[in-house]
Structures are given as structure tokens and as C-alpha cells.
Design a protein around this motif. Sequence first.
Motif, PDB file in Angstrom:
ATOM      1  N   TYR A   1      -2.785   6.520  -0.625  1.00 11.91           N
ATOM      2  CA  TYR A   1      -2.073   5.240  -0.561  1.00 11.91           C
ATOM      3  C   TYR A   1      -2.565   4.431   0.634  1.00 11.91           C
ATOM      4  N   TRP A   2      -2.586   5.067   1.816  1.00 18.40           N
ATOM      5  CA  TRP A   2      -3.010   4.335   3.013  1.00 18.40           C
ATOM      6  C   TRP A   2      -4.453   3.865   2.879  1.00 18.40           C
ATOM      7  N   ASP A   3      -5.325   4.707   2.339  1.00 18.94           N
ATOM      8  CA  ASP A   3      -6.732   4.331   2.168  1.00 18.94           C
ATOM      9  C   ASP A   3      -6.886   3.148   1.222  1.00 18.94           C
ATOM     10  N   ARG A   4      -6.004   3.061   0.241  1.00 19.24           N
ATOM     11  CA  ARG A   4      -6.053   1.983  -0.744  1.00 19.24           C
ATOM     12  C   ARG A   4      -5.375   0.709  -0.229  1.00 19.24           C
ATOM     13  N   GLU A   5      -4.224   0.856   0.433  1.00 16.25           N
ATOM     14  CA  GLU A   5      -3.400  -0.309   0.773  1.00 16.25           C
ATOM     15  C   GLU A   5      -3.744  -0.960   2.112  1.00 16.25           C
ATOM     16  N   LEU A   6      -4.119  -0.193   3.112  1.00 13.95           N
ATOM     17  CA  LEU A   6      -4.381  -0.800   4.422  1.00 13.95           C
ATOM     18  C   LEU A   6      -5.487  -1.854   4.389  1.00 13.95           C
ATOM     19  N   PRO A   7      -6.584  -1.616   3.679  1.00 18.86           N
ATOM     20  CA  PRO A   7      -7.611  -2.671   3.644  1.00 18.86           C
ATOM     21  C   PRO A   7      -7.126  -3.974   3.001  1.00 18.86           C
ATOM     22  N   LYS A   8      -6.115  -3.905   2.142  1.00 15.47           N
ATOM     23  CA  LYS A   8      -5.570  -5.110   1.519  1.00 15.47           C
ATOM     24  C   LYS A   8      -4.849  -5.991   2.540  1.00 15.47           C
ATOM     25  N   ASP A   9      -4.147  -5.367   3.486  1.00 13.78           N
ATOM     26  CA  ASP A   9      -3.334  -6.098   4.457  1.00 13.78           C
ATOM     27  C   ASP A   9      -4.057  -6.389   5.765  1.00 13.78           C
ATOM     28  N   HIS A  10      -5.189  -5.754   5.977  1.00 12.73           N
ATOM     29  CA  HIS A  10      -5.894  -5.876   7.255  1.00 12.73           C
ATOM     30  C   HIS A  10      -7.370  -6.184   6.996  1.00 12.73           C
ATOM     31  N   PRO A  11      -7.739  -7.469   7.074  1.00 10.85           N
ATOM     32  CA  PRO A  11      -9.104  -7.872   6.738  1.00 10.85           C
ATOM     33  C   PRO A  11     -10.187  -7.217   7.605  1.00 10.85           C
ATOM     34  N   HIS A  12      -9.834  -6.742   8.793  1.00 13.21           N
ATOM     35  CA  HIS A  12     -10.813  -6.118   9.682  1.00 13.21           C
ATOM     36  C   HIS A  12     -10.684  -4.594   9.681  1.00 13.21           C
ATOM     37  N   TYR A  13      -9.993  -4.067   8.660  1.00 12.64           N
ATOM     38  CA  TYR A  13      -9.750  -2.624   8.580  1.00 12.64           C
ATOM     39  C   TYR A  13     -11.068  -1.874   8.753  1.00 12.64           C
TER      40      TYR A  13
ATOM     41  N   ASP B   1      -2.926  -7.226  16.026  1.00 12.14           N
ATOM     42  CA  ASP B   1      -1.563  -7.730  16.249  1.00 12.14           C
ATOM     43  C   ASP B   1      -1.293  -8.913  15.335  1.00 12.14           C
ATOM     44  N   GLY B   2      -0.095  -8.941  14.807  1.00 11.77           N
ATOM     45  CA  GLY B   2       0.314 -10.066  13.985  1.00 11.77           C
ATOM     46  C   GLY B   2      -0.036  -9.941  12.517  1.00 11.77           C
ATOM     47  N   GLU B   3      -0.832  -8.959  12.155  1.00 17.20           N
ATOM     48  CA  GLU B   3      -1.154  -8.776  10.741  1.00 17.20           C
ATOM     49  C   GLU B   3       0.042  -8.170  10.014  1.00 17.20           C
ATOM     50  N   LYS B   4       0.075  -8.413   8.726  1.00 20.07           N
ATOM     51  CA  LYS B   4       1.157  -7.920   7.876  1.00 20.07           C
ATOM     52  C   LYS B   4       1.308  -6.399   8.013  1.00 20.07           C
ATOM     53  N   GLN B   5       2.555  -5.960   8.072  1.00 22.50           N
ATOM     54  CA  GLN B   5       2.847  -4.522   8.115  1.00 22.50           C
ATOM     55  C   GLN B   5       2.807  -3.975   6.691  1.00 22.50           C
ATOM     56  N   THR B   6       2.087  -2.897   6.507  1.00 20.16           N
ATOM     57  CA  THR B   6       2.033  -2.245   5.204  1.00 20.16           C
ATOM     58  C   THR B   6       3.197  -1.270   5.109  1.00 20.16           C
ATOM     59  N   PRO B   7       4.013  -1.376   4.062  1.00 14.44           N
ATOM     60  CA  PRO B   7       5.136  -0.438   3.940  1.00 14.44           C
ATOM     61  C   PRO B   7       4.628   0.983   3.697  1.00 14.44           C
ATOM     62  N   PRO B   8       5.351   1.986   4.183  1.00 15.83           N
ATOM     63  CA  PRO B   8       4.896   3.370   4.004  1.00 15.83           C
ATOM     64  C   PRO B   8       5.020   3.805   2.546  1.00 15.83           C
ATOM     65  N   PRO B   9       4.213   4.779   2.164  1.00 18.85           N
ATOM     66  CA  PRO B   9       4.292   5.288   0.793  1.00 18.85           C
ATOM     67  C   PRO B   9       5.554   6.120   0.602  1.00 18.85           C
ATOM     68  N   PRO B  10       6.054   6.197  -0.618  1.00 16.97           N
ATOM     69  CA  PRO B  10       7.260   6.991  -0.874  1.00 16.97           C
ATOM     70  C   PRO B  10       7.061   8.478  -0.576  1.00 16.97           C
ATOM     71  N   GLU B  11       5.837   8.932  -0.628  1.00 11.59           N
ATOM     72  CA  GLU B  11       5.557  10.346  -0.351  1.00 11.59           C
ATOM     73  C   GLU B  11       5.919  10.732   1.077  1.00 11.59           C
ATOM     74  N   ASP B  12       5.806   9.794   2.014  1.00 11.29           N
ATOM     75  CA  ASP B  12       6.178  10.094   3.394  1.00 11.29           C
ATOM     76  C   ASP B  12       7.662  10.429   3.496  1.00 11.29           C
ATOM     77  N   ALA B  13       8.484   9.672   2.796  1.00 15.58           N
ATOM     78  CA  ALA B  13       9.932   9.950   2.785  1.00 15.58           C
ATOM     79  C   ALA B  13      10.219  11.292   2.117  1.00 15.58           C
ATOM     80  N   GLN B  14       9.439  11.631   1.099  1.00 13.03           N
ATOM     81  CA  GLN B  14       9.623  12.915   0.420  1.00 13.03           C
ATOM     82  C   GLN B  14       9.250  14.082   1.333  1.00 13.03           C
TER      83      GLN B  14
END
Length: 139
Positions: free
Chosen positions: A20-32, A37-50
Motif C-alpha cells: 500500500y505504502w509503495d503504491r500510495e506514497l508516490p501519488k501524494d508526494h511528487p518528489h517521493y 513539509d506541507g504535502e498531503k498526508q497519506t492515510p494509513p492502510p487498514p492492515e496497520d490497524a489490524q
Amino acid sequence: MTLSEVVGEIIRLGDASRAYWDRELPKDHPHYPLILDGEKQTPPPPEDAQILSILESLPEAQIYAVALLMYLGRGDFAADRIPSAIPRVKKMLPTKDLAIDQIMSQTALAEYLADAVAEARRRRIDLDDLASCDAVAVN
């Protein structure tokens, strides 16, 4: 659940979390991989809560056994040092909550646990015996 079942489930969930992180972080962070600072926060995957829910449901002996395996897989000590490492883990992480926080903070948790399981198999260490070891139990 036995320790081997717990660890297997955490590895499965951890792999999904990492994907999830490998897939989603590049979407929210153009310089991934840089996150500015100031870039959109990516919500955590549901698996972390599990994973957190599983850890919070475990008896303390199993939580410390998971932490021990995490450190083994991370390379903090060798498998032949498990008996002497058990008290060290408990001393470093004196509360259940601290142990859970330390486990949850590992982005490579699934990899560490998979490496520890592989090492335990090579050395014929029964994970379920490890979880029931008196030395792991909290005094």
C-alpha cells in the motif's frame, strides 16, 4: 493463536501494508521518496490497524516474543543468542505498550519477521516453544 500463527498473520498484513505504502506514497508526494513539509498526508492502510489489534489482543509473553523475532530478523542479535536476548528485550521495552509501539514503528516489520522465521527454521527453533518460554513471560 499460536506464536507461529500470529507471526504468519502479521507477515501477511505487513506485506499488504508495505505494498500500500509503495503504491500510495508516490501519488501524494511528487518528489517521493522525499516527503516535503506541507504535502498531503497519506492515510494509513487498514492492515496497520489490524496488526495493532492483533498485538493488543496478545498476552504479554507473545508480544515480547514478536519483538524478539523482530530484533532477530533485523540483525540485532544472532539466533544462538535468543535465551540471553529475551531479558534484554524486556529491559529495553519494559511495558506492553512500549513493546507494541516499537513493533508498530518498523516499516519493514514483515521482512524482519520473515527473516527471523527463516532463521528459526534453519536452526530448528520452534516458535511456539519460544512464546511459552518462562524467560519471555513478564515477571
